[in-house]
Design a protein around this motif. Structure first.
Motif, PDB file in Angstrom:
ATOM      1  N   PRO A   1      51.748  35.520  24.212  1.00  0.00           N
ATOM      2  CA  PRO A   1      52.335  34.194  23.959  1.00  0.00           C
ATOM      3  C   PRO A   1      51.389  33.114  24.484  1.00  0.00           C
ATOM      4  CG  PRO A   1      53.468  35.287  25.786  1.00  0.00           C
ATOM      5  CD  PRO A   1      52.460  36.272  25.254  1.00  0.00           C
ATOM      6  N   THR A   2      51.481  31.910  23.935  1.00  0.00           N
ATOM      7  CA  THR A   2      50.714  30.788  24.495  1.00  0.00           C
ATOM      8  C   THR A   2      51.167  30.595  25.950  1.00  0.00           C
ATOM      9  OG1 THR A   2      50.639  29.733  22.328  1.00  0.00           O
ATOM     10  CG2 THR A   2      50.232  28.316  24.232  1.00  0.00           C
ATOM     11  N   PRO A   3      50.244  30.382  26.900  1.00  0.00           N
ATOM     12  CA  PRO A   3      50.647  30.221  28.299  1.00  0.00           C
ATOM     13  C   PRO A   3      51.754  29.167  28.466  1.00  0.00           C
ATOM     14  CG  PRO A   3      48.270  30.357  28.131  1.00  0.00           C
ATOM     15  CD  PRO A   3      48.798  30.314  26.726  1.00  0.00           C
ATOM     16  N   ALA A   4      52.719  29.480  29.350  1.00  0.00           N
ATOM     17  CA  ALA A   4      53.934  28.652  29.483  1.00  0.00           C
ATOM     18  C   ALA A   4      53.608  27.195  29.820  1.00  0.00           C
ATOM     19  CB  ALA A   4      54.843  29.262  30.549  1.00  0.00           C
ATOM     20  N   HIS A   5      52.584  26.956  30.673  1.00  0.00           N
ATOM     21  CA  HIS A   5      52.312  25.567  31.063  1.00  0.00           C
ATOM     22  C   HIS A   5      51.784  24.743  29.886  1.00  0.00           C
ATOM     23  CE1 HIS A   5      48.403  27.580  31.730  1.00  0.00           C
ATOM     24  NE2 HIS A   5      47.854  26.405  31.500  1.00  0.00           N
ATOM     25  N   VAL A   6      51.159  25.414  28.926  1.00  0.00           N
ATOM     26  CA  VAL A   6      50.660  24.722  27.732  1.00  0.00           C
ATOM     27  C   VAL A   6      51.854  24.330  26.846  1.00  0.00           C
ATOM     28  CG1 VAL A   6      49.220  24.954  25.664  1.00  0.00           C
ATOM     29  CG2 VAL A   6      48.445  25.950  27.839  1.00  0.00           C
ATOM     30  N   VAL A   7      52.777  25.282  26.684  1.00  0.00           N
ATOM     31  CA  VAL A   7      53.979  25.028  25.885  1.00  0.00           C
ATOM     32  C   VAL A   7      54.776  23.883  26.525  1.00  0.00           C
ATOM     33  CG1 VAL A   7      56.156  26.035  25.074  1.00  0.00           C
ATOM     34  CG2 VAL A   7      54.054  27.421  25.080  1.00  0.00           C
ATOM     35  N   GLU A   8      54.928  23.931  27.844  1.00  0.00           N
ATOM     36  CA  GLU A   8      55.670  22.896  28.570  1.00  0.00           C
ATOM     37  C   GLU A   8      55.060  21.520  28.341  1.00  0.00           C
ATOM     38  OE1 GLU A   8      58.567  22.494  30.050  1.00  0.00           O
ATOM     39  OE2 GLU A   8      58.798  24.559  29.359  1.00  0.00           O
ATOM     40  N   ALA A   9      53.733  21.453  28.408  1.00  0.00           N
ATOM     41  CA  ALA A   9      53.051  20.156  28.236  1.00  0.00           C
ATOM     42  C   ALA A   9      53.308  19.581  26.842  1.00  0.00           C
ATOM     43  CB  ALA A   9      51.557  20.319  28.478  1.00  0.00           C
ATOM     44  N   ALA A  10      53.332  20.452  25.838  1.00  0.00           N
ATOM     45  CA  ALA A  10      53.601  19.972  24.472  1.00  0.00           C
ATOM     46  C   ALA A  10      55.057  19.518  24.348  1.00  0.00           C
ATOM     47  CB  ALA A  10      53.286  21.061  23.460  1.00  0.00           C
ATOM     48  N   LYS A  11      55.966  20.262  25.006  1.00  0.00           N
ATOM     49  CA  LYS A  11      57.395  19.866  24.970  1.00  0.00           C
ATOM     50  C   LYS A  11      57.577  18.504  25.629  1.00  0.00           C
ATOM     51  CE  LYS A  11      59.708  24.381  25.285  1.00  0.00           C
ATOM     52  NZ  LYS A  11      60.339  25.253  26.283  1.00  0.00           N
TER      53      LYS A  11
ATOM     54  N   ASN B   1      58.302  12.638  25.320  1.00  0.00           N
ATOM     55  CA  ASN B   1      57.742  11.307  25.621  1.00  0.00           C
ATOM     56  C   ASN B   1      57.330  10.543  24.369  1.00  0.00           C
ATOM     57  OD1 ASN B   1      58.134  11.743  28.314  1.00  0.00           O
ATOM     58  ND2 ASN B   1      56.022  12.346  28.756  1.00  0.00           N
ATOM     59  N   GLY B   2      57.731  11.053  23.218  1.00  0.00           N
ATOM     60  CA  GLY B   2      57.477  10.312  21.979  1.00  0.00           C
ATOM     61  C   GLY B   2      56.054  10.418  21.456  1.00  0.00           C
ATOM     62  N   LYS B   3      55.340  11.486  21.854  1.00  0.00           N
ATOM     63  CA  LYS B   3      53.976  11.654  21.323  1.00  0.00           C
ATOM     64  C   LYS B   3      54.073  12.282  19.929  1.00  0.00           C
ATOM     65  CE  LYS B   3      51.778  10.351  25.114  1.00  0.00           C
ATOM     66  NZ  LYS B   3      51.198   9.005  25.165  1.00  0.00           N
ATOM     67  N   THR B   4      54.723  11.560  19.067  1.00  0.00           N
ATOM     68  CA  THR B   4      55.032  12.091  17.733  1.00  0.00           C
ATOM     69  C   THR B   4      54.476  11.192  16.632  1.00  0.00           C
ATOM     70  OG1 THR B   4      57.109  10.890  17.797  1.00  0.00           O
ATOM     71  CG2 THR B   4      57.181  13.177  18.519  1.00  0.00           C
TER      72      THR B   4
ATOM     73  N   PRO C   1      44.439   8.415  16.949  1.00  0.00           N
ATOM     74  CA  PRO C   1      43.103   8.192  16.383  1.00  0.00           C
ATOM     75  C   PRO C   1      42.607   9.450  15.649  1.00  0.00           C
ATOM     76  CG  PRO C   1      43.159   7.732  18.766  1.00  0.00           C
ATOM     77  CD  PRO C   1      44.474   8.344  18.412  1.00  0.00           C
ATOM     78  N   ALA C   2      41.934   9.264  14.529  1.00  0.00           N
ATOM     79  CA  ALA C   2      41.506  10.410  13.709  1.00  0.00           C
ATOM     80  C   ALA C   2      40.640  11.383  14.500  1.00  0.00           C
ATOM     81  CB  ALA C   2      40.746   9.913  12.476  1.00  0.00           C
ATOM     82  N   ALA C   3      39.834  10.881  15.436  1.00  0.00           N
ATOM     83  CA  ALA C   3      38.930  11.769  16.191  1.00  0.00           C
ATOM     84  C   ALA C   3      39.640  12.481  17.340  1.00  0.00           C
ATOM     85  CB  ALA C   3      37.748  10.968  16.736  1.00  0.00           C
ATOM     86  N   GLY C   4      40.892  12.149  17.582  1.00  0.00           N
ATOM     87  CA  GLY C   4      41.637  12.844  18.639  1.00  0.00           C
ATOM     88  C   GLY C   4      42.100  11.909  19.737  1.00  0.00           C
ATOM     89  N   GLU C   5      43.073  12.376  20.533  1.00  0.00           N
ATOM     90  CA  GLU C   5      43.581  11.589  21.660  1.00  0.00           C
ATOM     91  C   GLU C   5      42.430  11.373  22.660  1.00  0.00           C
ATOM     92  OE1 GLU C   5      47.146  10.532  22.303  1.00  0.00           O
ATOM     93  OE2 GLU C   5      46.721  10.691  20.152  1.00  0.00           O
ATOM     94  N   PRO C   6      42.236  10.138  23.109  1.00  0.00           N
ATOM     95  CA  PRO C   6      41.124   9.875  24.043  1.00  0.00           C
ATOM     96  C   PRO C   6      41.155  10.791  25.267  1.00  0.00           C
ATOM     97  CG  PRO C   6      42.094   7.822  23.271  1.00  0.00           C
ATOM     98  CD  PRO C   6      42.949   8.912  22.706  1.00  0.00           C
TER      99      PRO C   6
ATOM    100  N   THR D   1      49.803  15.357  17.121  1.00  0.00           N
ATOM    101  CA  THR D   1      49.633  14.637  18.394  1.00  0.00           C
ATOM    102  C   THR D   1      50.137  15.436  19.596  1.00  0.00           C
ATOM    103  OG1 THR D   1      49.797  12.577  17.180  1.00  0.00           O
ATOM    104  CG2 THR D   1      50.040  12.435  19.559  1.00  0.00           C
ATOM    105  N   PHE D   2      51.361  15.977  19.513  1.00  0.00           N
ATOM    106  CA  PHE D   2      51.877  16.660  20.712  1.00  0.00           C
ATOM    107  C   PHE D   2      51.157  17.984  20.973  1.00  0.00           C
ATOM    108  CE2 PHE D   2      54.583  19.353  18.119  1.00  0.00           C
ATOM    109  CZ  PHE D   2      55.011  18.525  17.079  1.00  0.00           C
TER     110      PHE D   2
END
Ligand code: GLU
Length: 389
Positions: A43-53, A58-61, A65-70, A273-274
């Motif tokens: 499985p994807t590591p839990a802390h990575v999943v948590e960060a995306a959740k 937090n509305g990161k939806t 920017p096309a090149a990615g989040e700074p 984004t998330f």
């Protein structure tokens, strides 16, 4: 209906087709041992999943920017400086829809009609097709099991013509698991720099998955001149078991990144984004989760290599990295397509025919799957080969 001619220039991706077929058979209740796509079973590591959740909460939806989040571009630049000794800043990076799109985008950015792209064979099946879709010509250079499935500096030198634009380097390699030593990387860099314009794309998606004494050297770290000629491609799918997240990246001189951003602005826009916030957590937290997965791959590699190599008529290349076993089936007298089709039909074991990677005398097993599947799959493979007598 008349489709564009470019569609006929490329076959469908066999890794995706066969893994989809294996999954469909499993959904029907068939007990398939799948060694098809290189997709870690963890499985994807839990802390990575948590960060995306948390990012979702937090509305990161929204569009980014096309090149990615700074913040992610900063984290990628830090990682490349610290782990790979590559002198990149955030402006040298672009976040892409998986490592795959970084390569596709790059081909669109650099390659046009008349350009040649040098690719050692066996190769990951999408490299030549991406070149063709960009209008270029793939120039395949054969390597063999005897020379460790690695292109020599002499071979590279011989392949270079005035039309050569790009050399594709993939270490650790898919499909063979070959790893170029730091000395071998430096020798290739010498040949590239001896030409006045040749660029190299270094696909480093398997850089963390190394066995024994194998060491990874990023070719861009050889010297500052080499960094100017290098595009480094990487992603999170294999290292952090994030295949479905589709987060990869490229790093390169700013001029190339700006051009790739333009292509991205008219194609994918930003990566989800998330998902990018999960990737930030993957980079900024402990890498123990990666080490644990690599430890499991190392055990599987020892087992599958010894067990398959012991099967009469099969001979294996011992991989130093990645999670693929490349098996020579010449002695069975069968082509790789026929071999894989019959193996799937009669024994429900899925592997990828080497013809997709440029060598019809081999087949590829991904051992990014659990030990019980590996043990049972190898048992069935031995039965299958025995039945060919
Ligand atoms: N790169 C992996 C493989 O070779 C995933 C499938 C694909 O994108 O080709 O199996």
């Amino acid at each position: 209906m008349k489709l564009a001619a470019r569609v006929d220039r490329v076959p469908p991706s066999m890794t995706l087709a066969i893994s989809a077929k294996a999954k469909a058979m499993q959904a029907e209740g068939i007990d398939v041992c799948s060694f098809s796509a290189g997709e870690p079973d963890f499985p994807t590591p839990a802390h990575v999943v948590e960060a995306a959740k948390t990012a979702l909460d937090n509305g990161k939806t929204r569009y980014g920017p096309a090149a990615g989040e700074p913040e992610l571009r900063e984290a990628i630049a830090r990682k490349l400086q610290k782990e790979n000794n590559l002198d990149y800043q955030a402006e040298n990076t672009i976040v892409t829809n998986g490592g795959k799109y970084s390569l596709f985008n790059l081909m669109q950015t650099l390659i046009e009609e008349g350009d040649e792209v040098i690719i050692p064979s066996p190769y990951w099946l999408s490299y030549p097709e991406m070149v063709k879709l960009a209008g270029g010509t793939p120039v395949l250079v054969d390597t063999s099991m005897e020379n460790g499935y690695k292109i020599t500096p002499e071979q590279l030198e011989k392949a270079i013509t005035p039309q050569s634009k790009l050399f594709v380097l993939n270490s650790p390699s898919n499909p063979t698991g070959a790893v170029y030593s730091p000395e071998e990387i430096r020798a290739l860099a010498d040949v590239i720099l001896a030409d006045d314009k040749l660029l190299v794309v270094s696909d480093e998606i398997y850089e963390k998955i190394l066995y024994g004494d194998a060491k990874h050297l990023s070719i861009g770290a050889v010297n500052p001149q080499m960094l100017e000629r290098t595009i480094t491609s990487n992603g999170f799918a294999k290292s952090h078991s994030m295949t479905g997240w589709r987060v990869g990246y490229a790093a390169a001189p700013v001029e190339i990144i700006k051009a790739m951003t333009k292509i991205q602005g008219h194609s994918t826009s930003n990566v989800c984004t998330f998902a990018q916030y999960g990737a930030i957590a993957a980079l900024d937290s402990s890498q123990d989760c990666v080490a644990e997965m690599v430890e499991a791959f190392a055990k599987r590699r020892t087992y599958i290599y010894e067990a398959v190599d012991a099967i009469p008529k099969l001979s294996c290349f011992k991989p130093d990295g990645a999670f693929y076993l490349y098996v020579d089936i010449s002695q069975t007298g069968m082509g790789s397509l026929e071999f894989c089709e019959k193996l799937l039909e009669t024994k429900h074991v899925a592997a990828i025919p080497g013809v997709a990677f440029g060598t019809d005398n081999c087949i590829r097993f991904s051992y990014a799957t659990g030990m019980p599947t590996i043990e049972e799959g190898v048992r069935r493979l031995a039965e299958f080969v025995d039945s060919l007598k």
